[in-house]
Design a protein around this motif. Structure first.
Motif, PDB file in Angstrom:
ATOM      1  N   UNK A  29      32.244   8.844  -0.687  1.00 17.95           N
ATOM      2  CA  UNK A  29      30.992   9.356  -0.138  1.00 17.95           C
ATOM      3  C   UNK A  29      29.782   9.017  -0.985  1.00 17.95           C
ATOM      4  N   UNK A  30      29.993   8.877  -2.298  1.00 14.10           N
ATOM      5  CA  UNK A  30      28.904   8.503  -3.207  1.00 14.10           C
ATOM      6  C   UNK A  30      28.679   6.995  -3.235  1.00 14.10           C
ATOM      7  N   UNK A  31      29.528   6.240  -2.531  1.00  7.77           N
ATOM      8  CA  UNK A  31      29.354   4.793  -2.454  1.00  7.77           C
ATOM      9  C   UNK A  31      30.205   3.984  -3.414  1.00  7.77           C
ATOM     10  N   UNK A  32      31.187   4.618  -4.055  1.00 10.36           N
ATOM     11  CA  UNK A  32      32.085   3.877  -4.947  1.00 10.36           C
ATOM     12  C   UNK A  32      33.008   2.987  -4.125  1.00 10.36           C
ATOM     13  N   UNK A  33      33.378   1.859  -4.681  1.00 11.83           N
ATOM     14  CA  UNK A  33      34.290   0.946  -3.998  1.00 11.83           C
ATOM     15  C   UNK A  33      35.733   1.336  -4.293  1.00 11.83           C
TER      16      UNK A  33
END
Length: 73
Positions: A29-33
């Motif tokens: 959700x925070x944009x980590x891959x």
């Protein structure tokens, strides 16, 4: 009295992923891959977790959660 079971850490790759689902979903959700998440899990546990293994296990856990949710209706 705290149970000894609550202090036991998972020793399998799928167990590590399953026990960290909330944190993994938050990281996504925070944009980590998947690569970043897999690397962090590998560093934390010493088990080699690849991005593809993470993806497969996430799909399985999400499907399991969805199935359980549908069964409770």
């Amino acid at each position: 009295m705290a149970s000894k079971l609550s202090t036991i850490k998972p020793t399998t790759k799928s167990g590590v992923i399953r026990s960290n689902m909330a944190e993994i979903e938050a990281a996504i959700g925070r944009g980590c891959t998947y690569e970043q998440i897999a690397q962090a899990l590998t560093e934390d546990t010493g088990l080699e977790i690849t991005p593809s293994l993470l993806a497969v296990n996430l799909l399985r856990e999400r499907n399991r959660a969805k199935k359980n949710q549908e069964g409770q209706r």
